[in-house]
Design an enzyme around this catalytic site. Structure first.
Site, PDB file in Angstrom:
ATOM      1  N   PRO A 169       0.832  -1.202   0.000  1.00 40.62           N
ATOM      2  CA  PRO A 169       0.000   0.000   0.000  1.00 40.62           C
ATOM      3  C   PRO A 169       0.865   1.251   0.000  1.00 40.62           C
ATOM      4  O   PRO A 169       1.847   1.324   0.746  1.00 40.62           O
ATOM      5  CB  PRO A 169      -0.809  -0.124   1.297  1.00 40.62           C
ATOM      6  N   MET A 170       0.509   2.236  -0.852  1.00 45.36           N
ATOM      7  CA  MET A 170       1.267   3.481  -0.942  1.00 45.36           C
ATOM      8  C   MET A 170       0.316   4.653  -1.043  1.00 45.36           C
ATOM      9  O   MET A 170      -0.528   4.697  -1.956  1.00 45.36           O
ATOM     10  CB  MET A 170       2.196   3.450  -2.169  1.00 45.36           C
ATOM     11  N   ALA A 171       0.445   5.584  -0.119  1.00 47.34           N
ATOM     12  CA  ALA A 171      -0.425   6.763  -0.118  1.00 47.34           C
ATOM     13  C   ALA A 171      -0.236   7.554  -1.405  1.00 47.34           C
ATOM     14  O   ALA A 171       0.887   7.826  -1.829  1.00 47.34           O
ATOM     15  CB  ALA A 171      -0.113   7.643   1.083  1.00 47.34           C
ATOM     16  N   CYS A 231       3.422   3.832   8.899  1.00 45.83           N
ATOM     17  CA  CYS A 231       3.633   5.085   8.179  1.00 45.83           C
ATOM     18  C   CYS A 231       4.535   6.014   8.989  1.00 45.83           C
ATOM     19  O   CYS A 231       4.229   6.343  10.139  1.00 45.83           O
ATOM     20  CB  CYS A 231       2.307   5.782   7.895  1.00 45.83           C
ATOM     21  N   ASN A 284       8.964  -6.406   3.406  1.00 43.15           N
ATOM     22  CA  ASN A 284       8.854  -5.247   2.526  1.00 43.15           C
ATOM     23  C   ASN A 284      10.096  -4.375   2.684  1.00 43.15           C
ATOM     24  O   ASN A 284      10.566  -4.159   3.799  1.00 43.15           O
ATOM     25  CB  ASN A 284       7.582  -4.484   2.906  1.00 43.15           C
TER      26      ASN A 284
END
Length: 317
Positions: free
Chosen positions: A17-19, A101, A201
């Site tokens: 997941p990447m903002a 995050c 990751n």
């Protein structure tokens, strides 16, 4: 096959997941090219709890993205649980709590990696989410706040004891951000002690690298973040540098079409730009038009330029 609770994950390599990156069109492209499942970009539970339309829009997904994981972040137990129950109605397969995050406006408020500073509290959040939901709950963590507080073993133990069904680990601390090198030895240490599936990751720049990391660390799965931008082929063991310009154009235009369908012509193209710059990186066929392409606001003009470059190449060959 990896099992996260009752959910079967059809593979071991997936997009992290990447903002601002992993929107529905991008997740769809990744799945089409082999990503095993999908994560939404993280969404604020404070916003979800009050029914924010903008926050809810980040959770839109296509059926072909499944298995789909909704990722959320927050720091107040009651609000997190309430938001999780609300979004359960949107029928995700999994809900993931972001504890990784490092962004200052997130972590300094006690959310994201800020939760690593309160591992018992983080465990309580997971425990209450599990009680409130009938689908798997997972978490994504980092190694700690900084080098003096690398508490990843304690955190992963508490999360497992609290009922988390899988843990994704980015091999850096909050202080590191995205600098330095990801510590895969630490990820391997977590895997050696935990019974739930562990996803590693950090710094995975190719399919071959993902295979090596998986074999060396013994993790169940590997997540690829920034190196998948403009390169969905990474999930299919296809080297982008080996692709023809026609194949690059075809994939780029498929991504553009999904963006237009989801966000409209102009905004869809604007959102595509961050991917486009990577799709056409180092491609001499469009180098003279590169800056023009990256400023383009008309999708039909973009298509025309790419097609023209493609046709010119065909004439030359």
């Amino acid at each position: 096959m990896i099992r996260i609770g009752s959910v079967e994950i059809p593979g071991w390599l997936a997009m992290s997941p990447m903002a601002g990156i992993s929107d529905s069109p991008t997740r769809t492209m990744a799945r089409r090219y082999g990503s095993a499942f999908s994560y939404t970009e993280f969404v604020s539970t404070d916003s979800l709890a009050v029914g924010s339309k903008k926050a809810l829009s980040l959770l839109r997904f296509r059926e072909e993205e499944r298995p789909i994981t909704f990722q959320i972040f927050g720091n107040k137990l009651e609000i997190i649980v309430d938001a999780a129950k609300r979004i359960r109605e949107l029928n995700p397969d999994i809900i993931d709590l972001n504890m990784g995050c490092p962004a200052r406006n997130v972590s300094m408020r006690g959310s994201g990696v800020g939760l690593l500073r309160k591992p018992i509290y983080a465990g309580k959040i997971i425990e209450e989410m599990r009680k409130a939901l009938d689908i798997p709950v997972t978490a994504k963590i980092r190694l700690g706040w900084d080098d003096s507080s690398r508490n990843y073993m304690e955190v992963s133990r508490i999360l497992e004891e609290s009922g988390v069904m899988a843990i994704s680990v980015h091999g850096r601390t909050r202080e590191m951000g995205y600098s330095g090198k990801a510590d895969w030895d630490a990820i391997a240490d977590i895997k050696s002690e935990r019974k739930v599936p562990i996803f590693g990751n950090g710094d995975v720049n190719s399919y071959e690298e993902a295979v090596r990391r998986k074999e060396e660390s013994k993790v169940d799965g590997v997540l690829v973040g920034r190196n998948s931008i403009g390169n969905p082929w990474i999930f299919s063991n296809i080297k982008k540098e080996d692709l023809s310009f026609e194949e690059i154009v075809s994939t780029t235009l498929s991504h553009l079409q999904l963006m237009r369908e989801t966000f409209g012509d102009k905004y869809g193209l604007i959102l595509l730009r961050k991917h486009l710059v990577r799709y056409i990186q180092s491609r001499k066929e469009v180098e003279p038009k590169r800056l023009e392409l990256l400023k383009m606001e008309d999708p039909e003009k973009l298509i025309a330029i790419l097609r023209e470059a493609q046709n010119s190449l065909s004439l030359v060959s």
